[in-house]
Scaffold this motif. Sequence first.
Motif, PDB file in Angstrom:
ATOM      1  N   UNK A 323       1.173  -0.865  -0.179  1.00 59.38           N
ATOM      2  CA  UNK A 323      -0.775  -0.508   0.143  1.00 59.38           C
ATOM      3  C   UNK A 323       0.528   1.170   0.135  1.00 59.38           C
ATOM      4  N   UNK A 324       0.464   2.158  -0.479  1.00 63.01           N
ATOM      5  CA  UNK A 324       0.972   3.587  -0.341  1.00 63.01           C
ATOM      6  C   UNK A 324       0.542   4.330   0.424  1.00 63.01           C
ATOM      7  N   UNK A 325       1.789   4.277   1.944  1.00 60.27           N
ATOM      8  CA  UNK A 325       0.836   5.546   2.987  1.00 60.27           C
ATOM      9  C   UNK A 325       2.108   6.427   2.715  1.00 60.27           C
ATOM     10  N   UNK A 326       2.386   6.671   1.885  1.00 53.33           N
ATOM     11  CA  UNK A 326       3.426   8.171   1.304  1.00 53.33           C
ATOM     12  C   UNK A 326       2.250   8.992   0.684  1.00 53.33           C
ATOM     13  N   UNK A 327       2.515  10.735   1.423  1.00 56.33           N
ATOM     14  CA  UNK A 327       1.415  10.945   0.232  1.00 56.33           C
ATOM     15  C   UNK A 327       2.725  12.375  -1.123  1.00 56.33           C
ATOM     16  N   UNK A 328       3.967  11.639  -1.017  1.00 52.36           N
ATOM     17  CA  UNK A 328       4.930  12.572  -1.687  1.00 52.36           C
ATOM     18  C   UNK A 328       4.683  12.248  -2.914  1.00 52.36           C
ATOM     19  N   UNK A 329       3.918  11.348  -2.931  1.00 52.67           N
ATOM     20  CA  UNK A 329       3.674  10.560  -4.676  1.00 52.67           C
ATOM     21  C   UNK A 329       2.756  11.674  -5.598  1.00 52.67           C
ATOM     22  N   UNK A 330       1.517  12.369  -4.350  1.00 52.42           N
ATOM     23  CA  UNK A 330       1.054  12.836  -4.781  1.00 52.42           C
ATOM     24  C   UNK A 330       1.052  14.576  -4.528  1.00 52.42           C
ATOM     25  N   UNK A 331       2.584  14.511  -3.950  1.00 51.86           N
ATOM     26  CA  UNK A 331       2.978  16.099  -4.063  1.00 51.86           C
ATOM     27  C   UNK A 331       3.923  16.429  -5.235  1.00 51.86           C
ATOM     28  N   UNK A 332       3.530  15.150  -6.128  1.00 50.95           N
ATOM     29  CA  UNK A 332       5.223  15.294  -7.138  1.00 50.95           C
ATOM     30  C   UNK A 332       6.677  15.469  -6.822  1.00 50.95           C
ATOM     31  N   UNK A 333       6.883  14.410  -5.377  1.00 47.17           N
ATOM     32  CA  UNK A 333       8.069  14.312  -4.548  1.00 47.17           C
ATOM     33  C   UNK A 333       8.737  12.968  -5.163  1.00 47.17           C
ATOM     34  N   UNK A 334       9.320  12.779  -4.760  1.00 44.96           N
ATOM     35  CA  UNK A 334      10.669  11.543  -4.940  1.00 44.96           C
ATOM     36  C   UNK A 334      10.129  10.229  -4.049  1.00 44.96           C
ATOM     37  N   UNK A 335       9.318   9.150  -3.887  1.00 49.34           N
ATOM     38  CA  UNK A 335       9.755   8.173  -2.877  1.00 49.34           C
ATOM     39  C   UNK A 335      10.090   6.605  -2.823  1.00 49.34           C
ATOM     40  N   UNK A 336      10.004   6.378  -1.610  1.00 45.84           N
ATOM     41  CA  UNK A 336      11.140   5.397  -1.390  1.00 45.84           C
ATOM     42  C   UNK A 336      11.794   4.423  -2.600  1.00 45.84           C
ATOM     43  N   UNK A 337      10.852   3.956  -3.470  1.00 41.72           N
ATOM     44  CA  UNK A 337      10.746   3.094  -4.084  1.00 41.72           C
ATOM     45  C   UNK A 337      12.024   4.041  -5.227  1.00 41.72           C
ATOM     46  N   UNK A 338      12.130   4.784  -5.721  1.00 46.59           N
ATOM     47  CA  UNK A 338      12.803   6.017  -6.826  1.00 46.59           C
ATOM     48  C   UNK A 338      14.516   6.019  -6.130  1.00 46.59           C
ATOM     49  N   UNK A 339      14.699   5.552  -5.162  1.00 45.33           N
ATOM     50  CA  UNK A 339      15.906   5.105  -4.226  1.00 45.33           C
ATOM     51  C   UNK A 339      16.252   3.928  -4.525  1.00 45.33           C
TER      52      UNK A 339
END
Length: 479
Positions: A323-339
């Motif tokens: 499940x996607x628990x971070x709102x960073x992707x919706x805000x146009x920011x990098x999420x953990x999977x981008x690292x």
Amino acid sequence: MKRFVEGADREQATLFPESLEDWVGEDNPVRVIDVYVDELDLAELGFAGVDPKTTGRPSYHPSVLLKLYIYGYLNAVHSSRRLEREAGRNVEVMWLTRRLAPDHKTIADFRKDNGPAIRKVCARFVELCRRLGLFAEASVAIDGSKFKAVNNRDRNFTEAKMKRRMAQIEESVARYLHQLESADRQERSKARAMKIDRLSEKIAKLQEEMQRLEALDKQRLAQPDNQISLTDTDARSMATSGRGSGVVGYNVQAAVDTTHHLIVAHEVTTSGSDRSQLAPMSKMTKAVLGVGKLDVVADRGYFTSEQILECVEADVTVTLPKPQTSNNKLRGRFVKSDFRYVASKDVYICPAGETLKFYYTNEEKGLTLRRYWTNACASCAIKSKCTTGAQRRITRWEHEHVLEDVQRRLDENPQAMRVRRETVEHPFGTLKARMGATHFLMKRLKNVKTEMALAVLAYNLTRVMNIIGIGPLMRAMRA
């Protein structure tokens, strides 16, 4: 000249077959029920009344009542009163019970008093399916669905419901008091006196209701999950997939074979969440199938790090989305999977190409977590797409490789979620359609488990009859 099809004269004499046997064809499913129950050792399974008492009124053999219930659940007739009527008018039931017609209380008491034994009857049929080779692939889909209890929503109290109802009563009392003050300022008359009496009576009833709710609230707070049900004390308020909707009932878990869509294992729980059910259901299914390894597919509602690790340790391979628990992707920011994690160096590489090194380990909620970051964030050109803080930190669980394996399997098999949906959602739909609008008729968890076992047995019987045929199934039961 057009005519309607005419029926027979009701006064005309009719020659019916001389025996009930002539009414039941060789391919009638009722024969499967008869053979299956006759081949069971009911005493070994724990049924009461197998050996009749030497004194008192003669009793019905448990096989008669068991056959009656299996027939009922196979034909969407679950009520003991309806089964009583069927025994007196249904030719198939007359054949099955040898014209015995138990009363509804005898029928109901049998289901209530023989719960554990009835659940074993369901498990025995799954064993038969395994002997028939219907579980050739040790692969199942696990899911849960909410089934309604006999407890009405208004007879269930949670913290939110209690606050809302108390607020409504306080609002009503304030409104009536305001009307009472207005009436006091009016000239004395018969109508004024009647209005004051009526308002006073309403206020008194609301105060009594408030006292009742306050007493219930004390009972509610004494419960582990802070909710209470008055009709069925084990039923719980649970959220469903519909937005803003819910049901007072039970959460039924099922592991369904991906090949033939047979229910291998099931469980009835009072937890509205699936998060703690993955490992228990997987282990139960593995034990039922008697296999060393098991493949399981589930939805994101089951994703819990500890549960997945427990499955891996039990040789259960799970595939499910995170499940996607971070709102960073919706805000146009990098999420953990981008690292990107480099296992050989124990570092993360960020989207800007910088290396995030390991600095320390700590524990949170029983999990050992490793922390990574870099000091290059301040001068990074794309920092606004990454974090608003001084530096971006990455947290890694000590068993993160287990979760990475799960994601890799999902990436390699993108059809897994469709297989899950097509496998496990159909049985739940069939069960609910057969059980009707009010799914469970009995109260308390132990009795609801018995009802569910009968429903699952009826479902599996129908599936196997459709897969291998009635004749081969009866021969396998006699073997």
